[in-house]
Design a protein around this motif. Structure first.
Motif, PDB file in Angstrom:
ATOM      1  N   MET A  13       0.797  -1.168  -0.069  1.00  0.00           N
ATOM      2  CA  MET A  13      -0.005   0.215  -0.045  1.00  0.00           C
ATOM      3  C   MET A  13       0.938   1.381   0.088  1.00  0.00           C
ATOM      4  SD  MET A  13      -3.239  -0.764  -0.193  1.00  0.00           S
ATOM      5  CE  MET A  13      -2.535  -2.039  -1.490  1.00  0.00           C
ATOM      6  N   ASN A  14       1.941   1.160   0.692  1.00  0.00           N
ATOM      7  CA  ASN A  14       2.756   2.364   0.798  1.00  0.00           C
ATOM      8  C   ASN A  14       3.474   2.605  -0.638  1.00  0.00           C
ATOM      9  OD1 ASN A  14       2.394   3.213   3.320  1.00  0.00           O
ATOM     10  ND2 ASN A  14       4.058   1.683   4.169  1.00  0.00           N
ATOM     11  N   ALA A  15       3.890   1.639  -1.253  1.00  0.00           N
ATOM     12  CA  ALA A  15       4.604   1.792  -2.792  1.00  0.00           C
ATOM     13  C   ALA A  15       3.560   2.163  -3.557  1.00  0.00           C
ATOM     14  CB  ALA A  15       5.022   0.305  -2.932  1.00  0.00           C
ATOM     15  N   VAL A  16       2.185   1.640  -3.657  1.00  0.00           N
ATOM     16  CA  VAL A  16       1.034   2.297  -4.305  1.00  0.00           C
ATOM     17  C   VAL A  16       0.745   3.781  -4.080  1.00  0.00           C
ATOM     18  CG1 VAL A  16      -1.102   2.313  -5.047  1.00  0.00           C
ATOM     19  CG2 VAL A  16      -0.168   0.185  -4.660  1.00  0.00           C
ATOM     20  N   THR A  17       1.174   4.252  -2.762  1.00  0.00           N
ATOM     21  CA  THR A  17       0.842   5.655  -2.364  1.00  0.00           C
ATOM     22  C   THR A  17       1.952   6.203  -3.075  1.00  0.00           C
ATOM     23  OG1 THR A  17      -0.377   4.984  -0.230  1.00  0.00           O
ATOM     24  CG2 THR A  17       0.663   7.209  -0.544  1.00  0.00           C
ATOM     25  N   MET A  18       3.233   5.859  -3.037  1.00  0.00           N
ATOM     26  CA  MET A  18       4.357   6.490  -3.508  1.00  0.00           C
ATOM     27  C   MET A  18       4.137   6.873  -5.146  1.00  0.00           C
ATOM     28  SD  MET A  18       6.999   5.833  -5.845  1.00  0.00           S
ATOM     29  CE  MET A  18       7.124   4.114  -5.867  1.00  0.00           C
ATOM     30  N   LYS A  55      11.855  11.087  -9.676  1.00  0.00           N
ATOM     31  CA  LYS A  55      11.589  10.450  -8.676  1.00  0.00           C
ATOM     32  C   LYS A  55      10.716   8.878  -9.017  1.00  0.00           C
ATOM     33  CE  LYS A  55      10.221  10.412  -3.989  1.00  0.00           C
ATOM     34  NZ  LYS A  55       9.549  11.365  -2.841  1.00  0.00           N
ATOM     35  N   LEU A  56       9.629   8.910  -9.570  1.00  0.00           N
ATOM     36  CA  LEU A  56       8.914   8.039  -9.857  1.00  0.00           C
ATOM     37  C   LEU A  56       9.563   6.710 -10.599  1.00  0.00           C
ATOM     38  CD1 LEU A  56       5.972   6.799  -9.783  1.00  0.00           C
ATOM     39  CD2 LEU A  56       5.702   7.732 -12.046  1.00  0.00           C
ATOM     40  N   VAL A  57      10.424   7.190 -11.745  1.00  0.00           N
ATOM     41  CA  VAL A  57      11.194   6.268 -12.413  1.00  0.00           C
ATOM     42  C   VAL A  57      12.239   5.527 -11.446  1.00  0.00           C
ATOM     43  CG1 VAL A  57      12.790   5.871 -14.460  1.00  0.00           C
ATOM     44  CG2 VAL A  57      10.848   7.055 -14.727  1.00  0.00           C
ATOM     45  N   ASN A  58      12.899   6.338 -10.644  1.00  0.00           N
ATOM     46  CA  ASN A  58      13.938   5.860 -10.089  1.00  0.00           C
ATOM     47  C   ASN A  58      13.423   4.921  -8.749  1.00  0.00           C
ATOM     48  OD1 ASN A  58      16.951   5.998  -8.958  1.00  0.00           O
ATOM     49  ND2 ASN A  58      15.965   6.747  -7.131  1.00  0.00           N
ATOM     50  N   GLU A  59      12.254   5.268  -8.301  1.00  0.00           N
ATOM     51  CA  GLU A  59      11.701   4.254  -7.197  1.00  0.00           C
ATOM     52  C   GLU A  59      11.112   2.992  -7.784  1.00  0.00           C
ATOM     53  OE1 GLU A  59      11.400   4.814  -4.114  1.00  0.00           O
ATOM     54  OE2 GLU A  59      12.080   6.739  -3.614  1.00  0.00           O
ATOM     55  N   LEU A  60      10.377   2.908  -8.821  1.00  0.00           N
ATOM     56  CA  LEU A  60      10.017   1.947  -9.496  1.00  0.00           C
ATOM     57  C   LEU A  60      11.293   0.883 -10.054  1.00  0.00           C
ATOM     58  CD1 LEU A  60       7.106   3.334 -11.476  1.00  0.00           C
ATOM     59  CD2 LEU A  60       7.047   2.246  -9.567  1.00  0.00           C
TER      60      LEU A  60
END
Length: 201
Positions: free
Chosen positions: A108-113, A123-128
């Motif tokens: 759920m925290n990952a989806v929230t991110m 940031k989105l690309v790096n986190e994924l």
């Protein structure tokens, strides 16, 4: 099949670093009120649908996580074997298991991110990519992420109901999660062509 060539070109060929966005890039305008992000392919309205619908879920992420993961293992019971800490726990006892609760919350925290960084592409690309790399070490494949995305859409549709999860909202989530799976695949040890398959049934 949805292929996000703009996102893929935003990732360096070696898969380790982001390429600098071309200076002067501006959003492609669908209409005056609904510009399309030139990198993600998501329109402003689609991002709003995703973010606004998630506001209802994040009011109780713990309950949502437990409900989602229960639905996920119901749809794919074979995946339970990949979680050593609760592999042997009966399905009707999973919700009481601490390790199950922790992992459900982490999802759920990952989806929230993802929801919170739709407007911050670097940031989105790096986190994924990091998410893909960490799961790749546990032999998690693209198909697992794709199936998780399918179950997530179905879970949201059931949990939020037709009034909050109308067709436009559903299609926005499908498009956003297709993007997520595509980028996560670049962080896995070996990419699969199936990474670009749609999460739609």
């Amino acid at each position: 099949m949805l292929v996000y060539s703009s996102v893929m070109s935003y990732i360096a060929p070696d898969g380790n670093e982001l390429q600098e966005m071309q200076k002067g890039d501006e959003a492609i305008v669908l209409d005056n009120d609904n510009p399309i992000d030139p990198v993600t392919g998501l329109s402003r309205r689609e991002k709003d649908y995703v973010q606004q619908s998630w506001q209802h879920v994040r009011q109780d992420l713990k309950a949502a996580g437990l409900g989602f993961f229960h639905a996920f293992f119901h749809a794919h019971p074979e995946y339970k074997e990949k979680f050593k800490k609760f592999t042997d726990i009966p399905a009707d006892k999973l919700i009481e298991n601490r390790s199950f609760q922790v992992h459900a919350m982490s999802v759920m925290n990952a989806v929230t991110m993802v929801v919170d960084t739709l407007d911050d592409v670097p940031k989105l690309v790096n986190e994924l990519k990091n998410l893909g790399a960490s799961h790749g070490r546990h032999n998690i494949q693209v198909s697992h992420f794709r199936n998780l995305a399918v179950v997530l859409v179905a879970f949201l549709e059931s949990a939020l109901g037709p009034e909050l999860f109308q067709e436009d909202v559903k299609q926005s989530w499908i498009k956003a999660l297709d993007l997520v799976v595509t980028v996560v695949a670049t962080g896995l040890p070996q990419r699969s062509p199936s990474a670009t398959e749609s999460t739609a049934n």
